[in-house]
Design an enzyme around this catalytic site. Structure first.
Site, mmCIF file in Angstrom:
data_model
loop_
_atom_site.group_PDB
_atom_site.id
_atom_site.type_symbol
_atom_site.label_atom_id
_atom_site.label_comp_id
_atom_site.label_asym_id
_atom_site.label_seq_id
_atom_site.Cartn_x
_atom_site.Cartn_y
_atom_site.Cartn_z
ATOM 1 N N LYS A 9 0.826 -1.214 0.000
ATOM 2 C CA LYS A 9 0.000 0.000 0.000
ATOM 3 C C LYS A 9 0.864 1.270 0.000
ATOM 4 C CE LYS A 9 -3.975 -2.160 2.340
ATOM 5 N NZ LYS A 9 -4.913 -2.005 3.503
ATOM 6 N N TYR A 49 -12.690 -2.132 -2.643
ATOM 7 C CA TYR A 49 -13.204 -2.024 -1.280
ATOM 8 C C TYR A 49 -14.712 -1.812 -1.227
ATOM 9 C CZ TYR A 49 -8.455 -2.099 0.538
ATOM 10 O OH TYR A 49 -7.184 -2.472 0.885
ATOM 11 N N ASN A 112 -1.934 0.403 6.843
ATOM 12 C CA ASN A 112 -1.389 -0.845 7.376
ATOM 13 C C ASN A 112 -0.550 -1.637 6.373
ATOM 14 O OD1 ASN A 112 -3.431 -1.770 5.812
ATOM 15 N ND2 ASN A 112 -4.664 -2.645 7.455
ATOM 16 N N HIS A 115 -2.098 -5.410 1.678
ATOM 17 C CA HIS A 115 -3.410 -6.048 1.483
ATOM 18 C C HIS A 115 -3.202 -7.509 1.112
ATOM 19 C CE1 HIS A 115 -7.445 -6.833 -0.215
ATOM 20 N NE2 HIS A 115 -6.807 -7.441 -1.204
ATOM 21 N N GLU A 126 -10.126 -9.918 -7.511
ATOM 22 C CA GLU A 126 -9.178 -8.822 -7.314
ATOM 23 C C GLU A 126 -8.041 -8.877 -8.339
ATOM 24 O OE1 GLU A 126 -8.003 -9.220 -3.221
ATOM 25 O OE2 GLU A 126 -9.952 -8.550 -2.465
#
Ligand code: IDP
Ligand code: MG
Length: 132
Positions: A9, A49, A112, A115, A126
Site C-alpha cells: 500500500k 473495497y 497498514n 493487502h 481482485e
C-alpha cells in the site's frame, strides 16, 4: 496451485520498504508470478473495497489507497489465501502477532502497509480487477 493478491500500500511504498516486504514474502515460500506498480484509479479502489462502501472510513480509505504508488503482486503457494492472511496479520497492527508484516510495518489500522485477499473467490476477482 492456489493464487492470492498482495498489494503493497502507499504508506509502505513511500517509506522505501517495498524490497523488505517482498523479501519476507519470498522467504515465506510464496512464488511471485506477476508484479506491477501503479497508482490505483478511484474507480478501481472503490471496486476493490466495495464491501466497505457504507463504512465511516470509506472515503478516507479511497483517498489513501489512491494517494501514491502501490505494488500489486500475484502470489502462488499451496493454501495461498490463508497462509498470506496469516503472514500479513491483523488489520490493526496493535493486534497483529509478532512476525507478521503488519506488526513490523503498519502505521495504524488504516495505513497498514499491505493487502491480502480474504477468499479464493475474492482473490480471482481482485487479480482480474487489478491486472485488467
Ligand atoms: P483487511 O485489510 O485486514 O481485510 P478490512 O477490515 O477488510 O481489513 O479493511 C480493509 C482496509 O480498510 C484495511 O486494510 C485498512 O486499510 C482500512 N480500514 C479497516 N478498518 C478501518 C478503520 O476502522 N479505520 C480506518 N481504516 C480502516
Ligand atoms: Mg478485508
Amino acid at each position: 496451485m492456489e493464487k492470492t493478491l498482495a498489494i503493497i500500500k502507499p504508506d509502505a511504498t513511500k517509506r522505501n520498504i517495498i524490497g523488505e516486504i517482498i523479501s519476507i514474502i519470498e522467504n515465506s515460500k510464496f512464488k511471485v508470478i506477476r508484479l506491477s506498480s501503479m497508482i490505483l484509479t478511484e474507480s478501481k479502489a472503490k471496486e476493490l473495497y466495495d464491501i466497505h462502501s457504507s463504512k465511516p472510513f470509506f472515503d478516507a480509505l479511497i483517498e489513501y489507497m489512491t494517494s501514491g504508488m502501490i505494488v500489486a503482486i500475484v502470489l502462488e503457494k499451496d493454501n495461498a489465501v490463508k497462509e498470506f492472511r496469516d503472514l500479513i496479520g491483523d488489520t490493526n497492527p496493535d493486534n497483529a502477532k509478532d512476525g507478521t508484516i503488519r506488526k513490523k510495518f503498519a502505521l495504524n489500522q488504516s495505513n497498514n502497509s499491505i493487502h491480502g485477499s480474504d477468499s479464493n473467490e475474492n482473490a480471482i476477482k481482485e487479480i482480474n480487477l487489478i491486472f485488467n
